[in-house]
Write an enzyme that holds these catalytic residues in place. Sequence first.
Site, PDB file in Angstrom:
ATOM      1  N   PRO A 164     -17.827  17.403  48.103  1.00 29.19           N
ATOM      2  CA  PRO A 164     -18.103  17.286  49.500  1.00 29.19           C
ATOM      3  C   PRO A 164     -19.033  16.389  49.966  1.00 29.19           C
ATOM      4  O   PRO A 164     -19.049  15.670  50.877  1.00 29.19           O
ATOM      5  CB  PRO A 164     -18.442  18.753  50.000  1.00 29.19           C
ATOM      6  CG  PRO A 164     -18.094  19.623  48.892  1.00 29.19           C
ATOM      7  CD  PRO A 164     -18.009  18.918  47.660  1.00 29.19           C
ATOM      8  N   GLU A 219     -26.397  12.559  36.189  1.00 28.18           N
ATOM      9  CA  GLU A 219     -26.679  11.394  37.029  1.00 28.18           C
ATOM     10  C   GLU A 219     -28.227  11.228  37.064  1.00 28.18           C
ATOM     11  O   GLU A 219     -29.145  11.956  36.529  1.00 28.18           O
ATOM     12  CB  GLU A 219     -26.209  12.017  38.308  1.00 28.18           C
ATOM     13  CG  GLU A 219     -26.179  10.913  39.424  1.00 28.18           C
ATOM     14  CD  GLU A 219     -25.805   9.524  39.229  1.00 28.18           C
ATOM     15  OE1 GLU A 219     -26.152   8.687  38.386  1.00 28.18           O
ATOM     16  OE2 GLU A 219     -24.522   9.437  39.814  1.00 28.18           O
ATOM     17  N   HIS A 273     -16.678  12.338  37.532  1.00 30.23           N
ATOM     18  CA  HIS A 273     -16.246  13.540  38.104  1.00 30.23           C
ATOM     19  C   HIS A 273     -15.706  13.324  39.235  1.00 30.23           C
ATOM     20  O   HIS A 273     -15.494  12.372  40.061  1.00 30.23           O
ATOM     21  CB  HIS A 273     -17.649  14.335  38.399  1.00 30.23           C
ATOM     22  CG  HIS A 273     -18.470  14.022  39.349  1.00 30.23           C
ATOM     23  ND1 HIS A 273     -18.012  13.899  40.820  1.00 30.23           N
ATOM     24  CD2 HIS A 273     -19.629  13.219  39.434  1.00 30.23           C
ATOM     25  CE1 HIS A 273     -18.966  13.359  41.492  1.00 30.23           C
ATOM     26  NE2 HIS A 273     -19.929  13.030  40.623  1.00 30.23           N
ATOM     27  N   GLY A 274     -14.823  14.267  39.581  1.00 31.36           N
ATOM     28  CA  GLY A 274     -13.753  14.141  40.784  1.00 31.36           C
ATOM     29  C   GLY A 274     -14.581  14.267  42.074  1.00 31.36           C
ATOM     30  O   GLY A 274     -15.887  14.609  42.007  1.00 31.36           O
ATOM     31  N   TYR A 302     -32.777  11.294  41.678  1.00 30.85           N
ATOM     32  CA  TYR A 302     -33.163  10.598  42.882  1.00 30.85           C
ATOM     33  C   TYR A 302     -34.268  10.966  43.604  1.00 30.85           C
ATOM     34  O   TYR A 302     -34.469  10.365  44.692  1.00 30.85           O
ATOM     35  CB  TYR A 302     -31.904  10.261  43.700  1.00 30.85           C
ATOM     36  CG  TYR A 302     -30.612   9.499  43.360  1.00 30.85           C
ATOM     37  CD1 TYR A 302     -31.032   8.253  42.928  1.00 30.85           C
ATOM     38  CD2 TYR A 302     -29.383  10.138  42.986  1.00 30.85           C
ATOM     39  CE1 TYR A 302     -29.824   7.350  42.360  1.00 30.85           C
ATOM     40  CE2 TYR A 302     -28.501   9.433  42.423  1.00 30.85           C
ATOM     41  CZ  TYR A 302     -28.589   8.130  42.199  1.00 30.85           C
ATOM     42  OH  TYR A 302     -27.449   7.253  41.787  1.00 30.85           O
TER      43      TYR A 302
END
Length: 224
Positions: free
Chosen positions: A24, A93, A20-21, A96
């Site tokens: 923030p 993803e 992905h781009g 975590y």
Amino acid sequence: MNTLQHPQNPRRCRICLVRHGETPWNAERRLQGHLDVPLNEVGHTQAEATARSLRGGRFAAIYASDLTRALQTAAPAARDLGLETQPSAALRERHYGLFQGLTYDEAAERHPDAYARFRAREATFAFPEGGESLADFAVRIDAALKALAHCHLGEQILVVTHGGVLDIAHRLASKLPLEAPRDFPILNAALNWLEYDGDGPAWHLVAWGVQDHLASARDELPNA
């Protein structure tokens, strides 16, 4: 143009993997995991640049993680290629756990023992509070990518996902062990090409980290 020739072998599937781009939290070195963080302005610019680089490519389908940052990155390519993005939670993803939302520095300071195991790439270490182990994550990603490849033998597809997913994909093709330090880039919005051989079955690297369409791109941090 960063597209490659369509595979001629009906028993092979070529996959263009795109992280992905920028978000923030990428800029803040903050762990995102399953938290749903959108692109920032740089990320949207990168997504448009990636779409331009893929124009004219022959893609049978576009798949993406169901998290916003991946869907936003896929959207311009889907528009230009005339395809509908198909979201999949299996392409998310790594989870975590209690590290999600922390910067790397904060995670190291607040949870030093867990952070050391994370940085050491202990395959069986699962993050507290619902996180995945590296081994379980690798099994999930291997299964997800193989399932897509088997659906598209003889075709080429685009998959927009996350840095950790690309780490696993490269290791599947290069045979680099999960515990070994990463020695390859994982850049926002770069193009990474793999080919799956249905007769093997096996993964092969075709091209990695293609970024000439981007003004700049951040690497996945750290090398873990």
